[in-house]
Write a protein that holds these residues in place. Structure first.
Motif, PDB file in Angstrom:
ATOM      1  N   ASP A 126       0.816  -1.206   0.000  1.00  0.00           N
ATOM      2  CA  ASP A 126       0.000   0.000   0.000  1.00  0.00           C
ATOM      3  C   ASP A 126       0.860   1.271   0.000  1.00  0.00           C
ATOM      4  O   ASP A 126       0.393   2.357  -0.320  1.00  0.00           O
ATOM      5  CB  ASP A 126      -0.929  -0.002   1.222  1.00  0.00           C
ATOM      6  N   ALA A 127       2.141   1.118   0.361  1.00  0.00           N
ATOM      7  CA  ALA A 127       3.051   2.263   0.341  1.00  0.00           C
ATOM      8  C   ALA A 127       3.312   2.710  -1.091  1.00  0.00           C
ATOM      9  O   ALA A 127       3.272   1.910  -2.027  1.00  0.00           O
ATOM     10  CB  ALA A 127       4.373   1.891   1.022  1.00  0.00           C
ATOM     11  N   LYS A 128       3.585   3.983  -1.264  1.00  0.00           N
ATOM     12  CA  LYS A 128       3.942   4.499  -2.587  1.00  0.00           C
ATOM     13  C   LYS A 128       5.325   3.983  -2.977  1.00  0.00           C
ATOM     14  O   LYS A 128       6.225   3.875  -2.144  1.00  0.00           O
ATOM     15  CB  LYS A 128       3.948   6.027  -2.595  1.00  0.00           C
ATOM     16  N   GLY A 129       5.478   3.726  -4.278  1.00  0.00           N
ATOM     17  CA  GLY A 129       6.771   3.282  -4.784  1.00  0.00           C
ATOM     18  C   GLY A 129       7.250   2.049  -4.059  1.00  0.00           C
ATOM     19  O   GLY A 129       6.532   1.060  -3.927  1.00  0.00           O
ATOM     20  N   GLU A 130       8.496   2.124  -3.537  1.00  0.00           N
ATOM     21  CA  GLU A 130       9.073   0.994  -2.808  1.00  0.00           C
ATOM     22  C   GLU A 130       9.483   1.417  -1.404  1.00  0.00           C
ATOM     23  O   GLU A 130      10.391   0.864  -0.801  1.00  0.00           O
ATOM     24  CB  GLU A 130      10.261   0.426  -3.583  1.00  0.00           C
ATOM     25  N   GLY A 131       8.772   2.396  -0.874  1.00  0.00           N
ATOM     26  CA  GLY A 131       9.025   2.923   0.458  1.00  0.00           C
ATOM     27  C   GLY A 131       8.545   4.361   0.516  1.00  0.00           C
ATOM     28  O   GLY A 131       8.771   5.140  -0.417  1.00  0.00           O
ATOM     29  N   GLU A 132       7.844   4.727   1.604  1.00  0.00           N
ATOM     30  CA  GLU A 132       7.169   6.028   1.634  1.00  0.00           C
ATOM     31  C   GLU A 132       7.334   6.706   2.991  1.00  0.00           C
ATOM     32  O   GLU A 132       7.284   6.058   4.036  1.00  0.00           O
ATOM     33  CB  GLU A 132       5.674   5.821   1.345  1.00  0.00           C
ATOM     34  N   VAL A 133       7.523   8.028   2.939  1.00  0.00           N
ATOM     35  CA  VAL A 133       7.449   8.863   4.139  1.00  0.00           C
ATOM     36  C   VAL A 133       6.483  10.002   3.833  1.00  0.00           C
ATOM     37  O   VAL A 133       6.707  10.776   2.892  1.00  0.00           O
ATOM     38  CB  VAL A 133       8.829   9.448   4.529  1.00  0.00           C
ATOM     39  N   THR A 134       5.396  10.082   4.607  1.00  0.00           N
ATOM     40  CA  THR A 134       4.409  11.139   4.395  1.00  0.00           C
ATOM     41  C   THR A 134       4.393  12.088   5.584  1.00  0.00           C
ATOM     42  O   THR A 134       4.252  11.649   6.733  1.00  0.00           O
ATOM     43  CB  THR A 134       3.003  10.537   4.175  1.00  0.00           C
ATOM     44  N   ILE A 135       4.542  13.390   5.294  1.00  0.00           N
ATOM     45  CA  ILE A 135       4.531  14.437   6.315  1.00  0.00           C
ATOM     46  C   ILE A 135       3.249  15.239   6.122  1.00  0.00           C
ATOM     47  O   ILE A 135       3.097  15.960   5.125  1.00  0.00           O
ATOM     48  CB  ILE A 135       5.765  15.351   6.158  1.00  0.00           C
TER      49      ILE A 135
ATOM     50  N   LEU B 263      15.805  12.010   6.202  1.00  0.00           N
ATOM     51  CA  LEU B 263      14.957  10.965   5.645  1.00  0.00           C
ATOM     52  C   LEU B 263      15.824  10.011   4.841  1.00  0.00           C
ATOM     53  O   LEU B 263      16.641  10.447   4.014  1.00  0.00           O
ATOM     54  CB  LEU B 263      13.893  11.562   4.713  1.00  0.00           C
ATOM     55  N   GLN B 264      15.639   8.723   5.073  1.00  0.00           N
ATOM     56  CA  GLN B 264      16.346   7.724   4.269  1.00  0.00           C
ATOM     57  C   GLN B 264      15.347   6.679   3.805  1.00  0.00           C
ATOM     58  O   GLN B 264      14.663   6.067   4.619  1.00  0.00           O
ATOM     59  CB  GLN B 264      17.471   7.056   5.054  1.00  0.00           C
ATOM     60  N   ILE B 265      15.261   6.515   2.492  1.00  0.00           N
ATOM     61  CA  ILE B 265      14.397   5.490   1.905  1.00  0.00           C
ATOM     62  C   ILE B 265      15.275   4.596   1.046  1.00  0.00           C
ATOM     63  O   ILE B 265      15.907   5.070   0.090  1.00  0.00           O
ATOM     64  CB  ILE B 265      13.272   6.105   1.054  1.00  0.00           C
TER      65      ILE B 265
END
Length: 552
Positions: free
Chosen positions: A506-515, A525-527
């Protein structure tokens, strides 16, 4: 009934104009229509036209066909040529439709007729038509579902009329099983005007005798009959088996239902596809010197708090309900369940919360949280180390300030960091979407195979149950039942894995951080292998795709 032709043995009876004329073998052409331009005759059910002279228009055929509804024109070219040439030659142009057209459905469930006559003819000879229909019904063997009222006064000329309708079988209904619906573990911040509360429905407590489910048995159905009077047997409904732990749940016959009831006090659980009543230890006050450390095979509810230096360990779920939360504890560990800390955690740098499932906390201060599932935080995490599949805070009030938050799929927070620019590390290890989708597809394939196997085993159980001659019936039943239970447990395990994979995908792309609101400077931030240092207040979603970090 004009132009009706019935052949009875060697006699030929000609339509109502000549209904008293009977001849053996010979057949005299019958004149249907005559005028200065043409003759229309019928012979052996074939319609002929003789055009005497030119000047006859094909449009003039329409009123003739209305007047003689039994005429069917199916050789249009011959008619057109005869009209154009006017040579006085006798030409076949069609055929005589039967007085009554019959239509019986392939499944023998209905019969319809069409009367090829005029309304005037039907009105004048209603009794004769009715008599002929009744005779034909008898000859065709149609005796069931005859619509007597339609025959008596509902016949119409040149319209499809349903005159017999069979009775459809009423198929049996499948067994219906309803289980106790567990509370959804969805935390929410609630306000009562004085204070804000982080609350959720966590454990479903039941007392012995409580309703846990019920089964409405399969029904046999009711036979139907076709228009010939043959029985049509219904399909029996599909049976279903109640899945419950026989040690903690009982099945009782109550009226026309089988009702599942708790055999002891405890909490409702589902394990291996079966509903059960799990062991539940309730601590009415605090965990401290009076209770010592707690280690329980089941679920634990602490209505007070866990005092400094003490620990609670349990096989299943743990909930601590004090609004004051917990302070400087040793650890709270759920080996196979979730942890809920209603009032939050003040850690002092050494408190540790660990769950095989998910962790739900109001806030966390200077502590360690590790979850095999997700971490849900109501208000904030301050200087804590967080590690889970996904880390989710309240979308409007949730803050991650200082410390480290590490997730596999995604991290969501309203605010990251603070005005003092406290160093905050946000790390999403990320995943390979294509491999995860491949894993999901493989899992679904195994799931389907197990479903097929479970259906096969269910049929075997029904066969054994219904065959009184089977030797060693009880032992065979137990063997197949044991395998069936194992397969069902595997199916539920696959379903659990499926839900976990879907959550990550359900995460965007292959890893997500939403602020949601703001990320302050000095936030890193590290993805996956890509890093981003926040130098100014930022709001939005960062995600990794195709070895690049994207922002939107």
């Amino acid at each position: 009934m004009k132009y009706m032709v019935n052949v009875i043995f060697s006699f030929i009876i000609i339509g109502r104009k000549d209904e008293n004329i009977c001849r053996r073998k010979e057949y005299i052409p019958m004149l249907i229509e005559e005028n200065e331009y043409l003759l229309i005759e019928e012979e052996n059910d074939v319609i002929y036209i003789t055009v005497l002279k030119k000047g006859f228009s094909l449009l003039d055929m329409n009123p003739l066909l209305t007047k003689h509804p039994r005429i069917l024109i199916n050789q249009f070219k011959a008619l057109r040529d005869a009209a154009a040439e006017g040579k006085g030659e006798k030409v076949a142009i069609g055929e005589l439709k039967p007085e009554i057209d019959w239509s019986v459905s392939p499944d023998l469930m209905s019969a319809s007729i069409r009367l090829n006559c005029t309304e005037k003819d039907l009105s004048e000879n209603y009794g004769d038509y009715l008599s002929n229909i009744m005779t034909a019904l008898h000859e065709k063997g149609i005796a069931e579902g005859v619509l007597a009222e339609t025959l008596r006064k509902g016949l119409l000329a040149q319209q499809e009329i349903l005159i017999a309708q069979g009775t459809e079988p009423i198929h049996g209904k499948d067994a219906v099983i309803t289980y106790f619906k567990r509370s959804v573990r969805k935390p929410a911040i609630k306000e009562d005007g004085k204070a804000n509360y982080y609350d959720m429905s966590f454990l479903d407590e039941v007392k012995a005798g409580a309703w846990l489910g019920e089964k409405i048995p399969v029904t046999e159905g009711v036979p139907g009959r076709n228009i010939l009077g043959d029985y049509i047997y219904p399909n029996k409904g599909a049976n279903k088996k109640c899945m419950y732990d026989k040690g903690t749940v009982g099945a009782f016959k109550e009226g026309d239902k089988i009702v599942l009831r708790a055999l002891k006090d405890g909490v409702v659980e589902f394990e291996g596809g079966k509903i059960k009543v799990g062991n539940h230890l309730i601590i009415e006050g605090d965990v401290g010197p009076e209770t010592g450390n707690i280690d329980f095979i089941g679920s634990v509810t602490v209505k007070g708090t866990v005092m400094a230096g003490f620990a609670v360990r349990a096989e299943r779920d743990i909930s601590v309900l004090s609004e004051m939360g917990v302070h400087n504890i040793d650890e709270i560990v759920s080996r196979n369940g979730d942890v809920f800390i209603k009032g939050g955690i003040f850690g002092g740098g050494r408190s540790k919360i660990k769950a095989c499932g998910s962790i739900f906390v109001k806030h966390s201060n200077d502590c360690i949280l590790e979850a095999g599932g997700n971490i849900h935080i109501g208000y904030y995490s301050l200087g804590s180390d967080l590690k889970a599949n996904n880390i989710i805070t309240d979308e409007k009030k949730g803050r991650l300030i200082g410390g480290r938050a590490e997730a596999y799929g995604k991290i969501k927070a309203a605010v990251i960091g603070n005005m003092l620019e406290r160093k905050t590390i946000i790390q999403v290890t990320g995943f390979d979407r294509s491999k995860l989708i491949e894993e999901l597809n493989s899992l679904l394939h195994c799931y389907k195979e197990k479903m097929v196997r479970s259906e096969s085993l269910k049929v075997r159980l029904e066969d054994i149950a219904g065959d009184e001659s089977v030797e060693g019936k009880d032992s065979r039943w137990e063997h197949v039942q044991r395998e069936y239970d194992e397969v069902i447990a595997e199916i539920f395990q696959y379903e659990k894995q499926r839900r976990s994979l879907i959550e990550i995908l359900d995460a965007k792309g292959e890893g997500e951080v939403t602020i949601g609101e703001k990320a302050f400077p000095d936030t890193t931030l590290q993805i996956k292998s890509l890093s981003k240092r926040i130098n100014q207040a930022t709001k939005g979603t960062f995600y990794c795709q195709d070895n690049s970090m994207h922002f939107e």
